[in-house]
Design a protein around this motif. Structure first.
Motif, mmCIF file in Angstrom:
data_model
loop_
_atom_site.group_PDB
_atom_site.id
_atom_site.type_symbol
_atom_site.label_atom_id
_atom_site.label_comp_id
_atom_site.label_asym_id
_atom_site.label_seq_id
_atom_site.Cartn_x
_atom_site.Cartn_y
_atom_site.Cartn_z
ATOM 1 N N LYS A 1 0.885 -1.075 -0.088
ATOM 2 C CA LYS A 1 -0.064 -0.014 -0.096
ATOM 3 C C LYS A 1 0.643 1.285 -0.101
ATOM 4 O O LYS A 1 0.382 2.398 -0.635
ATOM 5 C CB LYS A 1 -1.003 0.115 1.023
ATOM 6 C CG LYS A 1 -1.951 -1.179 1.090
ATOM 7 C CD LYS A 1 -3.008 -1.138 2.567
ATOM 8 C CE LYS A 1 -3.901 -2.389 2.254
ATOM 9 N NZ LYS A 1 -4.495 -2.299 3.600
ATOM 10 N N ASN A 2 2.205 1.190 0.691
ATOM 11 C CA ASN A 2 2.955 2.556 0.769
ATOM 12 C C ASN A 2 4.094 2.030 0.272
ATOM 13 O O ASN A 2 5.030 1.897 1.096
ATOM 14 C CB ASN A 2 2.792 3.174 2.210
ATOM 15 C CG ASN A 2 1.515 3.472 2.296
ATOM 16 O OD1 ASN A 2 0.796 4.614 1.869
ATOM 17 N ND2 ASN A 2 0.801 2.814 3.473
ATOM 18 N N PRO A 3 4.413 1.835 -0.982
ATOM 19 C CA PRO A 3 5.789 1.409 -1.485
ATOM 20 C C PRO A 3 7.003 2.325 -1.333
ATOM 21 O O PRO A 3 8.098 1.942 -1.351
ATOM 22 C CB PRO A 3 5.580 0.604 -2.721
ATOM 23 C CG PRO A 3 4.482 1.654 -3.407
ATOM 24 C CD PRO A 3 3.593 1.804 -2.031
ATOM 25 N N THR A 4 6.690 3.601 -1.453
ATOM 26 C CA THR A 4 7.771 4.527 -1.531
ATOM 27 C C THR A 4 8.465 4.572 -0.116
ATOM 28 O O THR A 4 7.842 4.826 0.683
ATOM 29 C CB THR A 4 7.051 6.014 -1.638
ATOM 30 O OG1 THR A 4 6.533 6.043 -2.928
ATOM 31 C CG2 THR A 4 8.263 7.110 -1.719
ATOM 32 N N ALA A 5 9.740 4.255 -0.473
ATOM 33 C CA ALA A 5 10.788 4.127 0.947
ATOM 34 C C ALA A 5 12.089 4.078 0.486
ATOM 35 O O ALA A 5 12.378 3.932 -0.838
ATOM 36 C CB ALA A 5 10.134 2.980 1.674
ATOM 37 N N PHE A 6 12.812 3.858 1.218
ATOM 38 C CA PHE A 6 14.427 3.542 1.261
ATOM 39 C C PHE A 6 14.787 2.152 1.488
ATOM 40 O O PHE A 6 14.140 1.770 2.665
ATOM 41 C CB PHE A 6 15.165 4.694 1.975
ATOM 42 C CG PHE A 6 16.695 4.551 1.669
ATOM 43 C CD1 PHE A 6 17.512 4.372 2.960
ATOM 44 C CD2 PHE A 6 17.338 4.595 0.390
ATOM 45 C CE1 PHE A 6 18.965 4.222 2.391
ATOM 46 C CE2 PHE A 6 18.703 4.571 0.241
ATOM 47 C CZ PHE A 6 19.370 4.491 1.143
#
Lengths: 113, 113
Positions: A83-88
């Motif tokens: 659901k929230n894939p934006t990341a490091f």
């Protein structure tokens, strides 16, 4: 020099697409790990593998998948179910014994729009 | 479950000041303790570690002592430099195989000239 290589450094994808992050190590380590880091937060374990052809879910495995077909490689797929894939994303490895410290790659910053 | 709690940042210091970052933990067993450092845009690097009570880990002028009675592993440096600006993570490791680590939330340190 031995180390862990993550590629690419920056990755951009459209929502609904699967994407695979690469992690390769030449340290001859048995264990490999994927962590997720969000801004201002600590690291959360996604998946780990202690031996070829075997892996276990970490604390936040939903929406991710991995494979461990070779000792040197542990690719992570971020699926459209995340659901929230934006990341490091950080890959790490170590020896399979007590007190063995983790060695980290330089990370892949994934942005999904 | 196992957990690590670190002081929240950011911590802003002048060059040559004394740095302390508090870290406390809860663990079901007898963990090894680690401090990792992350420079901007990079992965984590092991800074120091301690594997049993009263052990002192040290590296690059940083020190931390494993205090079992207070379940703490505070990081200290007597005289910081601008190059010490980074995010510092405390972590614990348990288990016989793989040494899967549990991380604290990280403390950002900014050293001004």
């Amino acid at each position: 020099d031995g180390g862990i290589t993550q590629s690419p450094k920056y990755l951009f994808r459209k929502e609904g697409q699967n994407v695979t992050l690469s992690c390769e190590q030449n340290l001859n380590h048995d264990a490999m790990y994927w962590y997720r880091q969000d801004p201002g937060q600590g690291l959360r374990l996604i998946y780990y593998s202690q031996i070829v052809n075997d892996f276990q879910k970490g604390d936040i495995a939903e929406g991710y998948s991995v494979s461990r077909e070779k000792k040197e490689s542990f690719p992570l797929t971020v699926t459209s179910a995340q659901k929230n894939p934006t990341a490091f994303y950080l890959c790490a490895s170590n020896r399979v014994d007590v007190n063995s410290p983790l060695h980290f790659g330089n990370g892949t910053r994934l942005t999904v729009t | 479950g196992d957990s690590v709690t670190q002081m929240e940042g950011p911590v802003t210091l002048s060059e040559e000041a004394f740095l302390t970052i508090n870290c406390t933990y809860t663990a079901t067993g007898y963990p090894s303790l680690f401090w990792y450092v992350q420079y901007p845009g990079e992965g984590l690097q092991l800074l120091l570690k301690a594997t049993k009570a009263d052990d002192k880990g040290s590296n690059k002028g940083f020190e931390a002592t494993y205090r079992k009675e207070t379940t703490s592993f505070h990081l200290e440096k007597g005289s910081v430099q601008v190059s010490d600006s980074a995010v510092y993570f405390c972590a614990l490791g348990l288990g016989a195989a793989g040494n899967k680590l549990t991380f604290g939330g990280g403390t950002r340190v900014l050293v001004k000239p």
